[in-house]
Structures are given as C-alpha cells and as structure tokens.
Design an enzyme around this catalytic site. Structure first.
Site, mmCIF file in Angstrom:
data_model
loop_
_atom_site.group_PDB
_atom_site.id
_atom_site.type_symbol
_atom_site.label_atom_id
_atom_site.label_comp_id
_atom_site.label_asym_id
_atom_site.label_seq_id
_atom_site.Cartn_x
_atom_site.Cartn_y
_atom_site.Cartn_z
ATOM 1 N N ASN A 48 11.254 -4.235 14.692
ATOM 2 C CA ASN A 48 11.267 -4.087 13.232
ATOM 3 C C ASN A 48 12.596 -3.485 12.752
ATOM 4 O O ASN A 48 12.692 -3.011 11.633
ATOM 5 C CB ASN A 48 10.121 -3.172 12.789
ATOM 6 C CG ASN A 48 8.774 -3.712 13.223
ATOM 7 O OD1 ASN A 48 8.514 -4.905 13.126
ATOM 8 N ND2 ASN A 48 7.906 -2.827 13.704
ATOM 9 N N HIS A 134 -2.605 -1.736 6.998
ATOM 10 C CA HIS A 134 -2.275 -1.176 8.317
ATOM 11 C C HIS A 134 -3.334 -0.183 8.821
ATOM 12 O O HIS A 134 -3.947 0.547 8.043
ATOM 13 C CB HIS A 134 -0.927 -0.472 8.215
ATOM 14 C CG HIS A 134 -0.323 -0.080 9.524
ATOM 15 N ND1 HIS A 134 -0.434 1.183 10.050
ATOM 16 C CD2 HIS A 134 0.390 -0.799 10.424
ATOM 17 C CE1 HIS A 134 0.197 1.228 11.211
ATOM 18 N NE2 HIS A 134 0.707 0.040 11.461
ATOM 19 N N GLU A 181 -0.265 -2.706 1.159
ATOM 20 C CA GLU A 181 1.111 -2.807 1.642
ATOM 21 C C GLU A 181 1.888 -3.713 0.694
ATOM 22 O O GLU A 181 1.291 -4.534 0.013
ATOM 23 C CB GLU A 181 1.128 -3.432 3.049
ATOM 24 C CG GLU A 181 0.784 -2.458 4.142
ATOM 25 C CD GLU A 181 0.581 -3.147 5.491
ATOM 26 O OE1 GLU A 181 1.474 -3.886 5.934
ATOM 27 O OE2 GLU A 181 -0.485 -2.946 6.084
ATOM 28 N N SER A 185 2.452 -6.244 7.423
ATOM 29 C CA SER A 185 3.143 -6.071 8.697
ATOM 30 C C SER A 185 2.931 -7.221 9.677
ATOM 31 O O SER A 185 3.826 -7.538 10.451
ATOM 32 C CB SER A 185 2.718 -4.761 9.345
ATOM 33 O OG SER A 185 1.335 -4.753 9.606
ATOM 34 N N ASP A 210 2.323 1.057 0.622
ATOM 35 C CA ASP A 210 3.039 1.254 1.892
ATOM 36 C C ASP A 210 4.147 0.202 1.990
ATOM 37 O O ASP A 210 3.881 -0.991 2.151
ATOM 38 C CB ASP A 210 2.030 1.118 3.046
ATOM 39 C CG ASP A 210 2.668 1.374 4.402
ATOM 40 O OD1 ASP A 210 3.901 1.470 4.483
ATOM 41 O OD2 ASP A 210 1.903 1.466 5.390
ATOM 42 N N HIS A 213 7.551 -2.375 5.560
ATOM 43 C CA HIS A 213 8.344 -3.567 5.896
ATOM 44 C C HIS A 213 9.154 -4.085 4.713
ATOM 45 O O HIS A 213 9.569 -5.246 4.702
ATOM 46 C CB HIS A 213 7.436 -4.659 6.463
ATOM 47 C CG HIS A 213 6.769 -4.223 7.739
ATOM 48 N ND1 HIS A 213 7.377 -4.340 8.963
ATOM 49 C CD2 HIS A 213 5.592 -3.598 7.947
ATOM 50 C CE1 HIS A 213 6.581 -3.830 9.889
ATOM 51 N NE2 HIS A 213 5.492 -3.368 9.301
ATOM 52 N N LYS A 244 11.805 1.483 10.778
ATOM 53 C CA LYS A 244 11.941 0.025 10.777
ATOM 54 C C LYS A 244 13.347 -0.339 10.289
ATOM 55 O O LYS A 244 14.306 -0.077 11.005
ATOM 56 C CB LYS A 244 10.786 -0.571 9.988
ATOM 57 C CG LYS A 244 9.537 -0.455 10.875
ATOM 58 C CD LYS A 244 8.222 -0.507 10.214
ATOM 59 C CE LYS A 244 7.154 -0.272 11.283
ATOM 60 N NZ LYS A 244 5.882 0.158 10.740
HETATM 61 C C1 LIG Z 1 4.672 0.706 11.331
HETATM 62 C C2 LIG Z 1 3.764 0.927 10.187
HETATM 63 C C3 LIG Z 1 3.212 2.178 9.922
HETATM 64 C C4 LIG Z 1 3.339 3.316 10.879
HETATM 65 O O1 LIG Z 1 4.625 3.812 10.933
HETATM 66 P P1 LIG Z 1 5.139 4.513 12.277
HETATM 67 O O2 LIG Z 1 6.346 5.250 11.832
HETATM 68 O O3 LIG Z 1 5.418 3.422 13.241
HETATM 69 O O4 LIG Z 1 4.047 5.426 12.728
HETATM 70 C C5 LIG Z 1 2.488 2.337 8.761
HETATM 71 N N1 LIG Z 1 2.274 1.303 7.916
HETATM 72 C C6 LIG Z 1 2.756 0.078 8.172
HETATM 73 C C7 LIG Z 1 2.487 -1.028 7.226
HETATM 74 C C8 LIG Z 1 3.496 -0.150 9.319
HETATM 75 O O5 LIG Z 1 3.950 -1.375 9.589
#
Ligand SMILES: *Cc1c(COP(=O)(O)O)cnc(C)c1O
Length: 389
Positions: A48, A134, A181, A185, A210, A213, A244
């Site tokens: 990512n 997620h 989101e 993801s 969230d 991405h 990411k």
């Molecule tokens: C990767 C991810 C997380 C978690 O983040 P980390 O820093 O890897 O713990 C939370 N929400 C989404 C949508 C993700 O892709």
C-alpha cells in the site's frame, strides 16, 4: 504432543482444508518495487506504499535524525512521559494538511479505529456501518457496545432505511454514528460521499470517514476523497493512516479541538499504549511535506498513468477512477491461491486475499500500484497475467 498443541494443529488443518491457511513470507529487502523472497527477486504488486515513500531518502533521513536526537523508543504512553516533540509537530502539521482544527496520532490505524469508536459510543448509541468497512471499524463497533447495523455496500436507500429506523429509536442524549471508508481497501471502489453527507445531515447522525487508501492520493491538495468531493468540513471524524501512501506507520484522527481533547481523555488504545517511536512521526512529517510539495502531485500523476496502463483487457472489478487497488475476483479460495502461485513463478508477487478479509467465495488477487513502478514493469505484469488467465 500436548492436548493444547494437538487441538491447535487440528484447527490449522481445518483452515488448510478450506484454503484459508495464512503464512508469513519473509522478505529480505526493503519494501520496494523489487522484493527479495528467499533467493528470488519478485516484482511487488502487493504494498500500500502507493507513492513509493517507504524507501524515500527524505523519510529515511528524517527517521535517522529523529533517532539520533530522541532515541529509538518513546518510553511510555503519551500521557505518562512519551509525548515527544516529533509527535506534537506531526499532529500540528496533520491538522494543517487536513484543514482541521486539530489531529491526534495513534500507533496504528487499527488502534485509531478501536480507540475512537469506543470513546465516542456506548450501549445507548447506534453505529451504522457499510458492509465492506475495514475490520478495525467492525471490531471497534462491537467493542463499543453500541447497537450495530450494517447497510448494503454503498447502498444509499439501505443506509436511509437504517437511519430512519435509528432516529425513531433514539432516546435522551444517545447518538448515531455512520462509519465508512472513502476508497475501499479490498475493492478499490469509492463511497458516494456527497450523498452520505446529505443523509447523515438530514437524520442528525455523525459521520466517521476512514481515508486509509485516499490520504495523499485524492483531492486538489491530496488530503483525501472528502476533499475531492468538497465535503471534508462535514465529516465530524476524519480518520486516516500513515502507513500507506505516507510511507510511515500509525493512524490519525483529524477534527475539531473538542474531539481531539476528548480522545486524549477517553481513547483507551491511545491512553494505554506506548507512543510510536519518534522516528515514525518524523518520517510521517517528511512524507506530509513531500506530499504537499510539487513532488507529491508529480508522484500521484505517475501513479495515475500506471493505473491507466494496467487497466483494460483484464477482468478487474470496477474500482474508482484512479484508485491504486485493482482487484481480480477469482471466487474460490483455492483457485485464488493457485493463481497467485502461478504469478509468483513468473516473478510477480501479489496476495491472494481470502476470507475473512473479503466474503467467502469472493477470493481475489489484489493488485496495488505505486508511482515507483515503471511502464515496463506494468507491461511485464500484463504479459504474465495474459499467460495465466
Ligand atoms: C490498513 C487499514 C487500517 C488499519 O491501519 P494500520 O495502520 O495498518 O493498522 C484501517 N482502515 C483501513 C481502511 C485500512 O485499509
């Protein structure tokens, strides 16, 4: 073998029979476009690290400098003694980047979701989640004790139906939080943010978004998809990750000062956990400054050209325009594993994503692109895929 061990062996065998067994593969190179797996070099389409920042010299230099100045560990939770200057500087710069009053960083995105949702909600509240949100948000919702309702993926009618139901059910000071989101993801598709904001406003709900991405990838200033849709100021709880596109590690919440002050007091994954190393925050600061510079936009442009080069001719699922996640839905878990192994033989590293990361029977290869891929490397992948499919 002890009874304990044989019980666990049995469970592992069951997973294997279902093609759901997961294994760690040790990579003995940086997390870059070419990774070393055992004694083989493979082209990496699994990270990512969308802008290639995880190995950027400026991030590495910032992390080294912070290690020299502040050491390797933060020593304690932020509230005990670990609230080192790099964390504060990062939060100030994150708030400015997100155009929010304030920001708070957590040691991971997972901890961010867990701490934030359990701080904001209790058993009298209602949380409404997109079906594909997620795992960190699902787990947080369960742990919060709030009533949990799921709406069909990106389905506004279903969301409205639940919001209507929730409004009729609210008592006293209880609240409704919608969480979703921006770019999903595992599917790479985008939430209809304007419509979701409109609904949450009409029904008096709060919104948590969230942007794991999308941070660093979308919007005129690369703040995320909410910026691109012009709705960022309407999102009460803006979440994102630093591991990411930003090439470091951790998660953040951006929002009003009251939200941040409240989380410092109530978010248990923040309070009861040692702060990230100072180097991690320093690297994230360097990433933010790169993303805000002309280099950020140049990298996003290059990433977008790469996405265009890979799309077309292959049955990728419908992802959002310019999302760097291109899923090839295979279906069966075993079939996905076989296809990933075939591509590995051809020098391509891509994960077979299976249940519980995605629903059963929707196993897929999840190709992710980076601005650091060259057009030749994308062509190599296209040829390998054409031979395998
Ligand atoms: C990767 C991810 C997380 C978690 O983040 P980390 O820093 O890897 O713990 C939370 N929400 C989404 C949508 C993700 O892709």
């Amino acid at each position: 073998m002890s009874a304990f061990e044989s019980d666990l062996r049995k469970r592992l065998r069951t997973l294997e029979e279902q093609s759901l067994l997961r294994e760690l593969r040790c990579i003995s190179s940086p997390q870059a476009i070419r990774i070393k797996l055992g004694n083989r070099e493979l082209l990496n389409f699994s990270a990512n690290d969308y802008l290639g920042l995880a190995t950027h010299p400026q991030l590495k230099a910032a992390a080294l400098e912070a290690t020299e100045r502040f050491g390797t560990g933060s020593g304690a939770s932020r509230l005990i003694s670990g609230s080192l200057e790099p964390h504060h500087l990062l939060e100030r710069e994150l708030a400015a980047f997100k155009k929010a009053e304030a920001a708070l960083v957590f040691s991971s995105g997972y901890a961010t979701a867990l701490g934030t949702i359990t701080a904001l909600l209790g058993k009298d509240d209602i949380i409404v989640l997109d079906k594909l949100v997620h795992a960190s948000i699902v787990d947080a919702a369960r742990l919060s004790g709030a009533t949990l309702r799921i709406f069909r993926h990106n389905d506004l009618d279903d969301l409205e139906r639940i919001l209507r139901w929730a409004r009729a059910r609210l008592v006293g000071s209880s609240t409704v939080l919608v969480a979703t989101e921006s770019v999903f993801s595992m599917d790479g598709d985008a939430a209809p943010l304007r419509e979701i904001v409109d609904l949450k406003r009409r029904y008096g709900a709060w919104l948590m978004l969230d942007e794991a991405h999308a941070t660093g990838l979308f919007g005129p200033h690369l703040r995320g998809l909410a910026e691109e849709f012009g709705v960022a100021s309407e999102v009460e709880v803006q979440m994102g990750t630093l591991g990411k596109a930003l090439g470091s590690a951790g998660g953040y919440i951006a929002g009003c000062q009251a939200l941040i002050d409240y989380l410092v007091n109530k978010a248990r994954s923040f309070i009861f956990s040692t702060a990230s190393p100072p180097s991690v925050s320093a690297a994230a600061r360097a990433a933010l400054s790169l993303v805000a510079s002309s280099e950020g936009l140049a990298r996003v442009e290059k990433l977008r050209r790469n996405i265009e080069l890979l799309r077309g001719g292959f049955p990728f699922a419908d992802s959002a325009p310019y999302a760097p996640i291109l899923p090839l839905i295979v279906g069966g878990e075993g079939d996905a594993l076989k296809l990933a192994a075939k591509l590995r033989e051809k020098g391509i590293f891509v994960p077979a994503v299976r249940y519980p990361s995605v629903p059963k029977g929707k196993a897929r290869l999840r190709f992710t692109l980076s601005s650091a891929h060259t057009p030749e490397e994308i062509e190599f992948l296209r040829n390998a895929l054409a031979e395998c499919l």
